[in-house]
Design a protein around this motif. Structure first.
Motif, short mmCIF file in Angstrom:
data_model
loop_
_atom_site.label_atom_id
_atom_site.label_comp_id
_atom_site.label_asym_id
_atom_site.label_seq_id
_atom_site.Cartn_x
_atom_site.Cartn_y
_atom_site.Cartn_z
N LEU A 1 0.82 -1.21 0.00
CA LEU A 1 0.00 0.00 0.00
C LEU A 1 0.86 1.26 0.00
CD1 LEU A 1 -2.89 -0.90 2.47
CD2 LEU A 1 -2.69 -1.32 0.02
N SER A 2 1.93 1.26 0.80
CA SER A 2 2.76 2.46 0.89
C SER A 2 3.59 2.68 -0.37
CB SER A 2 3.67 2.40 2.11
OG SER A 2 4.69 1.43 1.96
N GLU A 3 3.59 1.71 -1.26
CA GLU A 3 4.28 1.87 -2.54
C GLU A 3 3.64 2.96 -3.39
OE1 GLU A 3 5.26 -0.82 -6.52
OE2 GLU A 3 4.67 -1.80 -4.65
N PHE A 4 2.29 3.11 -3.26
CA PHE A 4 1.61 4.09 -4.11
C PHE A 4 0.84 5.15 -3.33
CE2 PHE A 4 -1.48 0.71 -3.49
CZ PHE A 4 -2.67 1.39 -3.27
N MET A 5 0.72 4.98 -1.99
CA MET A 5 0.08 6.03 -1.21
C MET A 5 0.71 6.07 0.18
SD MET A 5 -3.67 4.48 -0.23
CE MET A 5 -3.84 3.01 0.78
N THR A 6 0.80 7.27 0.72
CA THR A 6 1.38 7.44 2.04
C THR A 6 0.35 7.08 3.11
OG1 THR A 6 2.85 9.19 1.25
CG2 THR A 6 2.44 9.09 3.63
N LEU A 7 0.78 6.25 4.05
CA LEU A 7 -0.03 5.94 5.22
C LEU A 7 0.40 6.86 6.35
CD1 LEU A 7 0.14 2.04 5.02
CD2 LEU A 7 -1.74 3.52 4.26
N HIS A 8 -0.54 7.46 7.02
CA HIS A 8 -0.24 8.46 8.04
C HIS A 8 -0.52 7.93 9.44
CE1 HIS A 8 0.46 11.69 5.15
NE2 HIS A 8 -0.58 11.24 4.49
N GLU A 9 0.11 8.54 10.40
CA GLU A 9 -0.14 8.20 11.80
C GLU A 9 -1.63 8.27 12.10
OE1 GLU A 9 1.09 9.81 16.28
OE2 GLU A 9 2.05 10.65 14.49
N GLY A 10 -2.14 7.23 12.71
CA GLY A 10 -3.56 7.19 13.03
C GLY A 10 -4.42 6.45 12.03
N ASP A 11 -3.89 6.19 10.82
CA ASP A 11 -4.63 5.39 9.85
C ASP A 11 -4.79 3.96 10.38
OD1 ASP A 11 -4.78 7.55 8.16
OD2 ASP A 11 -3.26 6.82 6.75
N VAL A 12 -5.86 3.30 9.96
CA VAL A 12 -6.13 1.94 10.39
C VAL A 12 -6.28 1.04 9.17
CG1 VAL A 12 -7.69 0.41 11.67
CG2 VAL A 12 -7.31 2.76 12.47
N LEU A 13 -5.49 -0.03 9.12
CA LEU A 13 -5.66 -1.06 8.10
C LEU A 13 -6.55 -2.16 8.67
CD1 LEU A 13 -2.03 -1.54 6.70
CD2 LEU A 13 -3.79 0.08 5.97
N ILE A 14 -7.68 -2.38 8.03
CA ILE A 14 -8.59 -3.47 8.41
C ILE A 14 -8.17 -4.67 7.57
CG2 ILE A 14 -10.99 -4.19 8.60
CD1 ILE A 14 -11.70 -1.15 8.46
N THR A 15 -7.54 -5.65 8.21
CA THR A 15 -6.78 -6.66 7.48
C THR A 15 -7.61 -7.76 6.83
OG1 THR A 15 -6.42 -7.84 9.57
CG2 THR A 15 -4.70 -6.31 8.85
N GLY A 16 -8.91 -7.65 6.90
CA GLY A 16 -9.76 -8.61 6.20
C GLY A 16 -10.65 -9.41 7.12
N THR A 17 -11.77 -9.84 6.57
CA THR A 17 -12.73 -10.68 7.26
C THR A 17 -12.68 -12.07 6.65
OG1 THR A 17 -14.21 -8.87 7.87
CG2 THR A 17 -15.21 -11.02 7.61
N PRO A 18 -12.68 -13.12 7.47
CA PRO A 18 -12.60 -14.47 6.91
C PRO A 18 -13.89 -14.91 6.24
CG PRO A 18 -12.79 -14.56 9.30
CD PRO A 18 -12.63 -13.12 8.94
N GLU A 19 -13.81 -16.04 5.56
CA GLU A 19 -14.98 -16.62 4.91
C GLU A 19 -16.05 -17.01 5.93
OE1 GLU A 19 -12.06 -20.05 5.66
OE2 GLU A 19 -11.96 -17.93 5.11
#
Length: 218
Positions: free
Chosen positions: A172-190
């Motif tokens: 993700l940080s390859e094409f957009m800057t992630l800033h302090e306080g941002d949250v990555l929601i890593t996915g919901t299982p099946e």
């Protein structure tokens, strides 16, 4: 010591779809059909807009005439600016972890997550505390459970991620800057399930605690 999510998890909420192996495998036949003819090659992202934010203990409204599905997920809180971060350095940019319940209407297409399905008011519940990274040494071996009225309806482990947390941050940080306080929601299982007004919905993640929300009618 845990810190209040309301103080440090204040940035953009970035969701990642299809990040559990079982979910991806279950959709392969669909992905191999036209027009795409192959599974996604990069993370499938969506954004939970600010109006979706809610907290532990708050009610979530089920839209009239629609199916509502909770989405248990591990949230990763960015602790410092991340731009073009190498995978091996990515965890140095993480402040800690929290529990997320990423509510959604059923999704017609994982290639194009719908704003209408994802961004209703109150459709992203965050636990009240962020657990520091040093207190979660095995973030890729955590048990997630979804309980509805006390019954376990989903259970999985972050060991089944398609992309690890460092890989997600690097890609993700390859094409957009992630800033302090941002949250990555890593996915919901099946295995997402429907909930209805009156239901008590709990997400538990080992070592992080639990997040509870009740469902009410519109």
């Amino acid at each position: 010591m845990p810190r209040a999510a309301s103080e440090i998890a204040t940035g953009t909420l970035f969701g990642v779809a299809l990040n559990y192996t079982g979910l991806l495998q279950s959709r392969l036949a669909e992905f191999n059909q036209p027009p795409y003819q192959q599974p996604p090659q990069k993370p499938v992202l969506f954004i939970k807009t600010p109006n979706t934010r809610t907290t532990d203990g708050q009610a979530v409204t089920a839209p009239a005439g629609e199916r509502l599905q909770p989405g248990p997920a591990l949230g990763v809180v960015i602790g410092k600016t991340a731009s073009r971060v190498a995978e091996q350095d990515a965890l140095a940019h993480v402040a800690g972890y929290l529990i997320v319940n990423e509510f959604s209407l059923p999704e017609d297409s994982y290639y194009r997550p719908a704003v209408k399905a994802k961004c209703r008011d109150g459709f992203c519940a965050l636990s009240s505390e962020v657990i520091p990274t040093r207190d979660v040494p095995h973030a890729h071996n955590l048990i997630l459970k979804l309980l509805v009225n006390g019954e376990v309806r989903q259970e999985n482990t972050t060991a089944n991620f398609v992309r690890s947390i460092p890989r997600l941050i690097a890609e993700l940080s390859e094409f957009m800057t992630l800033h302090e306080g941002d949250v990555l929601i890593t996915g919901t299982p099946e295995g997402r399930v429907d909930v209805v007004p009156g239901d008590d919905v709990v997400v538990e993640i080992s070592g992080l605690g639990r997040l509870r929300n009740s469902i009410v009618a519109e």
